[in-house]
Motif scaffolding. Structure first.
Motif, PDB file in Angstrom:
ATOM      1  N   LYS A   1      -8.608 -30.983  27.806  1.00  0.00           N
ATOM      2  CA  LYS A   1      -9.089 -29.712  27.262  1.00  0.00           C
ATOM      3  C   LYS A   1     -10.485 -29.376  27.755  1.00  0.00           C
TER       4      LYS A   1
ATOM      5  N   VAL B   1     -10.350 -27.409  31.074  1.00  0.00           N
ATOM      6  CA  VAL B   1      -9.960 -26.010  30.925  1.00  0.00           C
ATOM      7  C   VAL B   1     -11.126 -25.191  30.408  1.00  0.00           C
ATOM      8  N   SER B   2     -11.836 -25.678  29.406  1.00  0.00           N
ATOM      9  CA  SER B   2     -12.947 -24.915  28.855  1.00  0.00           C
ATOM     10  C   SER B   2     -14.135 -24.879  29.820  1.00  0.00           C
TER      11      SER B   2
ATOM     12  N   ARG C   1      -3.429 -28.976  30.411  1.00  0.00           N
ATOM     13  CA  ARG C   1      -4.028 -29.544  29.205  1.00  0.00           C
ATOM     14  C   ARG C   1      -3.908 -31.066  29.173  1.00  0.00           C
ATOM     15  N   SER C   2      -2.751 -31.601  29.567  1.00  0.00           N
ATOM     16  CA  SER C   2      -2.558 -33.046  29.429  1.00  0.00           C
ATOM     17  C   SER C   2      -3.053 -33.832  30.640  1.00  0.00           C
TER      18      SER C   2
ATOM     19  N   ASN D   1       0.685 -24.673  31.487  1.00  0.00           N
ATOM     20  CA  ASN D   1      -0.309 -24.849  30.421  1.00  0.00           C
ATOM     21  C   ASN D   1      -0.328 -26.284  29.923  1.00  0.00           C
ATOM     22  N   TRP D   2       0.850 -26.854  29.702  1.00  0.00           N
ATOM     23  CA  TRP D   2       0.921 -28.236  29.239  1.00  0.00           C
ATOM     24  C   TRP D   2       0.347 -29.194  30.277  1.00  0.00           C
TER      25      TRP D   2
END
Length: 119
Positions: free
Chosen positions: A79, A82-83, A74-75, A70-71
């Motif tokens: 973000k 992902v969306s 995201r990084s 997840n990190w």
């Protein structure tokens, strides 16, 4: 070196998650050992080793691998990535489910009974 109070690491949450994993591991180990060997020969030694293995596997997976993935997503990708990927897959699935299904056509034109039989 003293630890600051503005730490972002949540120890009570980690203890609760470890407790849940320990309970699930104990239940899985108890079910596996009692089903496989019964409650006779070296029950508690087998239960402890099975509990340790289950707890280790679950803890590494849910407390290490999943948060890291997840990190990293995201990084490294942001973000928005992902969306965007979620909305694209959900819109593709919704449009595919509303499309009319094509009628199946038979692949074989002659039935098996009309074929020549060789001895």
């Amino acid at each position: 070196m003293a630890r600051t109070s503005s730490s972002t690491f949540d120890f009570p949450r980690l203890r609760r998650q470890a407790g849940i994993l320990a309970g699930a591991s104990l239940l899985l180990a108890l079910l596996l050992i009692s089903y496989t060997f019964g409650v006779k020969n070296h029950f508690f030694a087998r239960l402890f080793s099975a509990f340790f293995v289950f707890f280790w596997l679950l803890a590494v997976t849910f407390l290490g691998v999943v948060p890291f993935v997840n990190w990293a997503a995201r990084s490294w990708f942001g973000k928005e990535w992902v969306s965007d990927s979620f909305t694209k897959t959900s819109s593709r699935r919704s449009s595919a489910s509303t499309s009319p299904s094509s009628a199946r056509t038979p692949t074989r034109t002659a039935s098996r009974s009309s074929q020549k039989r060789h001895p």
